[in-house]
Write an enzyme that holds these catalytic residues in place. Structure first.
Site, short mmCIF file in Angstrom:
data_model
loop_
_atom_site.label_atom_id
_atom_site.label_comp_id
_atom_site.label_asym_id
_atom_site.label_seq_id
_atom_site.Cartn_x
_atom_site.Cartn_y
_atom_site.Cartn_z
N THR A 128 87.28 -22.73 -9.30
CA THR A 128 85.97 -22.45 -8.88
C THR A 128 84.93 -23.72 -9.27
OG1 THR A 128 86.61 -20.03 -9.46
CG2 THR A 128 84.24 -20.72 -9.10
N GLN A 129 84.30 -23.96 -8.19
CA GLN A 129 83.32 -25.13 -8.34
C GLN A 129 82.16 -24.59 -8.57
OE1 GLN A 129 84.42 -28.06 -8.76
NE2 GLN A 129 86.33 -27.41 -8.43
#
Length: 276
Positions: free
Chosen positions: A51-52
């Protein structure tokens, strides 16, 4: 490994290169198979991403201490950006028999944490030594996990409320941990928008009392806070669950709602079809 005169190779294993400064194939000298030199990579590694930034997110979680234990609440909404997309998401998760965590933030990271905690509980059960993880131990694990991921610059985009009661001592635990590894415990806790809107209510209704509320009073306080959050938080839903943890165990209620009144909205400028 013996020290060589080539300082560029100090601290580097021979297997990093086939040839050294004295000549000769290291794979032959040490009879290492080619599989030791080959870097194996997962064929699907490119398709797996961390997850960025949060995409599908949940909003506030609130918690309080009452006379017999801990009570938590979280609504069932997971928003896709500004779209109220998923309206049946459970953001309260039971860990063992006497601990429940509530999650705000990214839902995929929350699922990852659920898997981590399930593995932890299974490992502890397999020891079969008569001990089980209590809320204090779960909280310590969560704080370590979140700080570790933050230190790797790959945080879990969540804020968690950990609530539970030790089955032996009856000691209640209500604590907070977020993506920065920030941790604290308090008689009342709120994440996200609840930390600004619900906490003042919780402090007035819970902490300013001479005696802690009983179960019925605590539930009324929870419902009051969830109603205010629904009025004020655009990312909330009038459908929520309440978790109750006592010395006897933990339980999560079915989804419920509270009565709301929106008649006053007609007089608000910009509401509905109003142009002025």
């Amino acid at each position: 490994m013996a020290m060589t005169n080539n300082f560029t190779s100090w601290g580097r294993p021979f297997t990093d290169a086939k040839m050294d400064m004295y000549g000769g194939d290291i794979t032959q000298r040490y009879q290492l198979g080619s599989e030791h030199l080959q870097q194996h990579s997962d064929k699907f590694a490119d398709a797996v991403q961390k997850t960025q930034q949060p995409i599908v997110t949940g909003t506030s979680v609130i918690g309080l201490k009452y006379k017999d234990g801990i009570m938590l609440a979280a609504d069932n909404l997971a928003s896709y950006g500004s779209l109220a997309r998923f309206k049946d998401i459970q953001r309260l998760h039971s860990v063992g028999s006497h601990t429940i965590i509530g999650a705000a933030g990214d839902m995929s990271d929350f699922q990852h944490v659920q898997h981590q905690l399930e593995s932890l509980v299974i490992d502890e059960y397999c020891h079969d030594d008569g001990h089980a993880l209590g809320p204090a131990q779960i909280y310590e694990y969560m704080s370590t996990l979140m700080y570790h991921r933050r230190s790797q610059l790959n945080p879990l985009w969540n804020a968690f409320v950990v609530g539970g009661v030790d089955p032996k001592s009856g000691e209640p635990t209500l604590a907070y941990v977020d993506l920065l590894g920030t941790t604290y415990s308090a008689p009342t806790i709120g994440t996200g928008y609840a930390s600004m809107i619900a906490i003042p209510l919780l402090r007035r209704l819970v902490e300013d009392r001479k005696e802690p509320p009983n179960e019925e009073e605590a539930l009324d306080i929870i419902k009051t806070c969830m109603k205010v959050l629904f009025y004020r938080d655009a990312r909330s839903l009038n459908k929520f669950q309440v978790a109750k943890i006592t010395k006897e165990g933990a339980e999560i209620s079915p989804s419920m709602s509270v009565e709301t009144e929106w008649g006053f909205a007609e007089g608000i400028r910009g509401y509905g079809g109003q142009t002025q």
